[in-house]
Design an enzyme around this catalytic site. Structure first.
Site, mmCIF file in Angstrom:
data_model
loop_
_atom_site.group_PDB
_atom_site.id
_atom_site.type_symbol
_atom_site.label_atom_id
_atom_site.label_comp_id
_atom_site.label_asym_id
_atom_site.label_seq_id
_atom_site.Cartn_x
_atom_site.Cartn_y
_atom_site.Cartn_z
ATOM 1 N N LYS A 43 -2.625 -13.510 26.775
ATOM 2 C CA LYS A 43 -3.828 -13.795 25.757
ATOM 3 C C LYS A 43 -4.081 -12.331 25.086
ATOM 4 O O LYS A 43 -3.658 -11.457 25.867
ATOM 5 C CB LYS A 43 -5.108 -14.390 26.358
ATOM 6 N N HIS A 101 -8.912 -8.801 23.085
ATOM 7 C CA HIS A 101 -10.011 -8.807 22.090
ATOM 8 C C HIS A 101 -11.179 -7.779 21.986
ATOM 9 O O HIS A 101 -11.430 -7.237 23.219
ATOM 10 C CB HIS A 101 -10.263 -10.322 21.792
ATOM 11 N N HIS A 133 -13.295 -7.936 25.175
ATOM 12 C CA HIS A 133 -12.536 -7.348 26.461
ATOM 13 C C HIS A 133 -12.695 -5.424 26.241
ATOM 14 O O HIS A 133 -12.897 -5.039 27.265
ATOM 15 C CB HIS A 133 -11.103 -7.270 26.428
HETATM 16 N N1 ARG Z 1 -10.357 -12.962 32.712
HETATM 17 C C1 ARG Z 1 -11.553 -13.146 32.622
HETATM 18 C C2 ARG Z 1 -12.041 -13.095 31.060
HETATM 19 O O1 ARG Z 1 -11.112 -12.752 30.306
HETATM 20 C C3 ARG Z 1 -12.674 -12.179 33.070
HETATM 21 C C4 ARG Z 1 -12.773 -11.796 34.694
HETATM 22 C C5 ARG Z 1 -13.981 -11.282 35.389
HETATM 23 N N2 ARG Z 1 -13.844 -10.916 36.545
HETATM 24 C C6 ARG Z 1 -13.977 -11.906 37.482
HETATM 25 N N3 ARG Z 1 -13.698 -11.471 38.807
HETATM 26 N N4 ARG Z 1 -14.055 -13.192 37.055
HETATM 27 O O2 ARG Z 1 -13.210 -13.750 30.412
#
Ligand code: ARG
Length: 565
Positions: free
Chosen positions: A125, A128, A131
């Site tokens: 993905k 963005h 992030h």
């Molecule tokens: N990958 C997730 C996202 O892009 C964020 C992960 C955050 N960390 C976790 N331990 N859940 O939204």
């Protein structure tokens, strides 16, 4: 200074501790209200006197007793005791302390461990703007906590597991090729993912195929895993480009896939503790008593999910790193997710669960302006960063084309502008992104502060001093503009601590903006280089401390400062 003052005041207040006074002492909003102010309202009940009377009495007592070298004037005003310090001595006190700033700061976190889970983009993905926020907020908090002496462990919890990979494999097998993926990178992966979701509407069987591929991944089947690994490498290559540009590093890249095989042990533990409930073939933890929907642990085909992989990660981190706190920086929309996960851990009987903290942030939107977004209305972080560098290149070409290292300065300024803009806003606030605002040289922007830093550096160069002599006549700095600047410099450590306590880099961002503004006022009002020798020396010390503090503060935000601009 608060300690010194509270020791003086406590003698005249029965039943009040010096800690309490220290906490109550504030810096008044207006300079003419003194250097410190003690609100007397909270003593009224205990002392059976009105706040006004208490302040009146304190004024008289302190005037008779207090050391002229510390306090020069005391006023009682509407229940507040306003204290005016002996400026010259106070400046001396601050300058002596300036040497020990780093030492004073690093005491708080000694021996404590903080895990930080941030950035954490999803494989296949796009990276963005959301992030980008977690990345720069996380990086700044990492620097702030490190400055305070904590041991910080930076974890990138990549979204690298889940049913979407089954869909991607089906999409790849049907509508793409090795060459296309190699060439197109994440963009091609996104294309086939979108295509899958379109085609599945006419052909629901595709879902079943995708489920089977993901099941193969969970069972460790070779072909499925090797395609997944390849997608992951391709994505990481793109993410690393952004991290390199921003100068950001992690101690661990441990994605969701790493915890997948730790979920069965979690399930067993939940069962043993009587917390696991079966519901339509799935396993859940019931959170009705806490007004939350159930926390899903395994789906009806037994596979793990986002929640349970996060729970397994928490147990792993507790075991591995013995954290005092584990911070999660994500968008506000994951609030419920973390509330559920943390509650489930607490119900397992782990009292350290109170060290788990979700640090949410608001949305970024692009208001009114067009930024070429590659797919739909998703804003790519990289596009923003490159655009900022391009625009700051143009600005430099207009304003200072003869500068050396033009390209490098443009990069530092462009990146700094975007990062500062992000961190200046309170975390939780939504951000409206506007290029005019981000790259402006006036107002609360990165370039304005970097420019102020470069100006201070240039004054120091022109002042021709290779070593700063701190032994100056401090009474030459007591007029308002210098005095304000000294006090602002001195408040840096407290701002760093406040920013850590509130998980809020904006405290440091706002501080450094204020410092730059106060410095520019000082620069306008006080002649530095043409002043009389002793005054020049004293003022140069302030210039020196200002640039050092600006640089330190910007470093805590993850922003570099060019020497010339
Ligand atoms: N990958 C997730 C996202 O892009 C964020 C992960 C955050 N960390 C976790 N331990 N859940 O939204």
């Amino acid at each position: 200074m608060k300690k010194v003052l509270s020791k003086m005041i406590i003698k005249y207040l029965d039943g009040v501790s010096d800690d309490e006074i220290e906490q109550l002492l504030v810096i008044p909003p207006e300079v003419d209200m003194g250097d410190y102010s003690l609100p007397c309202f909270s003593f009224a009940k205990r002392l059976k006197k009105s706040p006004v009377t208490i302040a009146d009495h304190l004024k008289v007592d302190l005037e008779n007793d207090s050391d002229q070298s510390v306090i020069t004037e005391i006023c009682s005003m509407n229940g507040y005791l306003n204290i005016y310090l002996n400026r010259s001595n106070y400046i001396k006190f601050i300058l002596d302390d300036a040497h020990n700033l780093d030492l004073n700061l690093s005491a708080e976190g000694i021996g404590k461990v903080i895990c930080m889970d941030y950035s954490s983009p999803n494989i296949a993905k796009n990276f963005h703007v959301g992030h980008l926020r977690t990345t720069v907020i996380g990086n700044s908090l990492y620097k702030i906590y490190t400055k305070l002496g904590y041991k910080v462990i930076r974890i990138n919890h990549l979204g690298d597991w889940g049913t979407q990979f089954g869909k991607l494999i089906v999409g790849y097998k049907n509508w793409s090729s090795k060459e296309q993926v190699e060439e197109g990178g994440i963009e091609e992966l996104l294309r086939i993912y979108v295509l899958f979701n379109k085609k599945v509407k006419d052909n629901p069987m595709l879902n079943e195929e995708a489920r089977l591929w993901f099941l193969k991944m969970e069972q460790g089947e070779e072909e499925a895993l090797s395609i997944w690994k390849w997608f992951k490498e391709i994505s990481l290559k793109e993410f690393n480009r952004i991290y390199r540009l921003l100068g950001i590093e992690f101690d661990y890249y441990l994605g969701e896939s790493f915890y997948m095989d730790k979920v069965p042990a979690l399930v067993a533990e939940l069962k043993e503790k009587g917390l696991l409930l079966e519901s339509q073939g799935a396993n859940i933890v019931n959170l009705e008593a806490y007004n939350m929907p159930p926390c899903l642990i395994t789906k009806n085909d037994g596979s793990s999910i986002y929640h349970s992989r996060d729970m397994a990660a928490i147990l792993y981190r507790n075991n591995e790193y013995h954290f005092d706190k584990c911070l999660y920086i994500t968008g506000l929309e994951q609030k419920l997710h973390f509330a559920q996960v943390f509650k489930a851990i607490e119900l397992m009987g782990y009292d350290w669960a109170d060290g788990l903290v979700h640090i949410p942030y608001g949305l970024v939107s692009l208001k009114g302006e067009k930024l070429s977004t590659r797919t739909g209305n998703i804003i790519y972080a990289e596009d923003i960063l490159f655009e900022a560098i391009k625009r700051s290149n143009q600005l430099i070409a207009e304003k200072n084309p003869n500068i050396s290292n033009k390209e490098q300065v443009a990069e530092i300024v462009g990146l700094g502008a975007v990062i500062f803009h992000d961190l200046f806003h309170q975390r939780i606030k939504n951000i409206n992104f506007s290029w005019e605002e981000v790259l402006s040289f006036d107002g609360a922007t990165g370039p304005y502060i970097q420019y102020t830093y470069a100006r201070a550096k240039s004054i120091l160069r022109k002042g021709n001093i290779d070593k700063i002599n701190m032994d100056i006549e401090t009474n030459l700095l007591i007029e308002q503009a210098s005095y304000n600047l000294v006090k602002e410099i001195a408040s840096f450590p407290n701002k760093v601590k406040e920013s850590a306590a509130r998980y809020e880099p904006s405290v440091v961002a706002r501080y450094v903006w204020g410092l730059a503004t106060i410095f520019n006022k000082f620069y306008q009002e006080c002649n530095i280089l043409n002043a009389e020798k002793k005054t020049k020396e004293a003022r140069l010390v302030l210039v020196y401390l200002t640039q050092k503090t600006i640089k330190d503060a910007m470093e805590l935000l993850g922003i570099r400062c060019p020497e010339e601009m």
